[in-house]
Motif scaffolding. Sequence first.
Motif, PDB file in Angstrom:
ATOM      1  N   LEU A 170       0.830  -1.208   0.000  1.00 40.94           N
ATOM      2  CA  LEU A 170       0.000   0.000   0.000  1.00 40.94           C
ATOM      3  C   LEU A 170       0.864   1.257   0.000  1.00 40.94           C
ATOM      4  O   LEU A 170       0.463   2.291  -0.539  1.00 40.94           O
ATOM      5  N   ASP A 171       2.051   1.162   0.603  1.00 45.04           N
ATOM      6  CA  ASP A 171       2.939   2.323   0.680  1.00 45.04           C
ATOM      7  C   ASP A 171       3.442   2.769  -0.687  1.00 45.04           C
ATOM      8  O   ASP A 171       3.853   3.919  -0.856  1.00 45.04           O
ATOM      9  N   ALA A 172       3.421   1.863  -1.668  1.00 45.21           N
ATOM     10  CA  ALA A 172       3.886   2.195  -3.014  1.00 45.21           C
ATOM     11  C   ALA A 172       2.817   2.925  -3.829  1.00 45.21           C
ATOM     12  O   ALA A 172       3.108   3.452  -4.904  1.00 45.21           O
ATOM     13  N   LEU A 173       1.588   2.958  -3.319  1.00 45.73           N
ATOM     14  CA  LEU A 173       0.493   3.602  -4.046  1.00 45.73           C
ATOM     15  C   LEU A 173       0.500   5.110  -3.800  1.00 45.73           C
ATOM     16  O   LEU A 173       1.174   5.608  -2.897  1.00 45.73           O
ATOM     17  N   LEU A 174      -0.271   5.821  -4.589  1.00 42.21           N
ATOM     18  CA  LEU A 174      -0.349   7.280  -4.490  1.00 42.21           C
ATOM     19  C   LEU A 174      -1.281   7.699  -3.364  1.00 42.21           C
ATOM     20  O   LEU A 174      -2.279   7.024  -3.091  1.00 42.21           O
TER      21      LEU A 174
END
Length: 130
Positions: A113-117
């Motif tokens: 989730l941390d890689a999402l915007l």
Amino acid sequence: MSQTPSELKYASSHEWARLEEDGTVTIGITDHAQDALGDVVFVELPDVGASLAAGEDAGVVESVKAASDIYSPVGGEVLGINEQLEDEPETVNSDPYNDGWFFRLRPTDVSELDALLNAEEYQSKCDEDD
């Protein structure tokens, strides 16, 4: 201007992801995406029990204008689908962030989730694309 709830995470392919209190992730398409598609007439969702990788095809959403693939923003096992969309696909247009959700999964790695915007980054991307 479309709405972009700040508590959600966003994929550049226009899916949103919400981490639930029980550790599952609910996924749907954004207001921007449903607006671009127009009237949604059919949604094909993944099978319950399917194992998806982040970025993998998870289904299709069809509108009067076009058909578009749905991608899973994070990897995991599909725990449930929104069966209401079988009979009422237009719910995606009227309420994309609540009743119009597509599927829920148990994430393999919640840190994906941390890689999402975040909402601001996603809105900037949409503004650039328009």
